[in-house]
Design a protein around this motif. Structure first.
Motif, short mmCIF file in Angstrom:
data_model
loop_
_atom_site.label_atom_id
_atom_site.label_comp_id
_atom_site.label_asym_id
_atom_site.label_seq_id
_atom_site.Cartn_x
_atom_site.Cartn_y
_atom_site.Cartn_z
N TYR A 233 41.98 43.31 43.17
CA TYR A 233 41.78 44.68 42.69
C TYR A 233 40.53 45.32 43.30
O TYR A 233 40.51 46.52 43.57
CB TYR A 233 41.71 44.70 41.16
N THR A 234 39.51 44.52 43.56
CA THR A 234 38.32 45.04 44.24
C THR A 234 38.65 45.46 45.65
O THR A 234 38.19 46.51 46.14
CB THR A 234 37.20 43.98 44.24
N ASP B 238 40.47 48.67 45.54
CA ASP B 238 39.51 49.74 45.26
C ASP B 238 38.76 50.11 46.53
O ASP B 238 38.52 51.29 46.79
CB ASP B 238 38.54 49.28 44.17
N TRP B 239 38.40 49.11 47.32
CA TRP B 239 37.72 49.39 48.59
C TRP B 239 38.60 50.21 49.52
O TRP B 239 38.15 51.15 50.16
CB TRP B 239 37.30 48.10 49.27
N LYS C 296 40.90 52.31 48.74
CA LYS C 296 41.07 53.69 48.25
C LYS C 296 39.78 54.50 48.32
O LYS C 296 39.78 55.65 48.74
CB LYS C 296 41.57 53.68 46.80
N HIS C 297 38.66 53.90 47.86
CA HIS C 297 37.44 54.68 47.66
C HIS C 297 36.28 54.27 48.57
O HIS C 297 35.33 55.03 48.70
CB HIS C 297 36.98 54.58 46.20
N ALA D 248 32.27 47.90 45.56
CA ALA D 248 33.42 47.08 45.94
C ALA D 248 33.09 46.23 47.16
O ALA D 248 33.44 45.04 47.23
CB ALA D 248 34.63 47.96 46.23
#
Length: 108
Positions: free
Chosen positions: A51-52, A55-56, A58-59, A64
């Motif tokens: 999930y990290t 997240d990286w 995407k953002h 992250a």
């Protein structure tokens, strides 16, 4: 990697983290760990890393990035903690070229 013109990327693909999590949760792996170590394997870090990593992607947050770096460092340190089972040789034995002494078990 600053100054190279290449953006930072996670050490592994995000799908690799998910595959590692699925393997960790598999019945065969859990049985093996319980049999050899006496406890079920901890799989939460694999899932958190997945999930990290997403997240990286995407953002691209610093949090992250640092979380993935820390997790990978911890994983490598954990692997290097165990001593090798076999002592590695620097060179072959002096008599490596001689034939082996085979004996028939019935002759003993």
């Amino acid at each position: 990697m600053a100054g190279t013109g290449t953006a930072w990327r996670p050490p592994r693909a995000c799908d690799d983290y998910w595959s590692e999590y699925k393997h960790c949760k598999s019945l065969l792996h859990r049985f093996h760990c319980y049999y050899t170590l006496g406890e079920a394997p901890p799989c939460q870090q694999c899932k958190a890393d997945y999930y990290t990593c997403r997240d990286w992607e995407k953002h691209q947050t610093t949090e992250a990035k640092e979380a993935l770096r820390g997790s990978e460092r911890q994983r490598v340190a954990q692997q290097q903690k165990h001593a090798p089972v076999w002592e590695l040789r620097k060179k072959p034995p002096a008599d490596w070229h001689l034939p082996l002494d085979y004996r028939n078990p019935k002759d003993s």
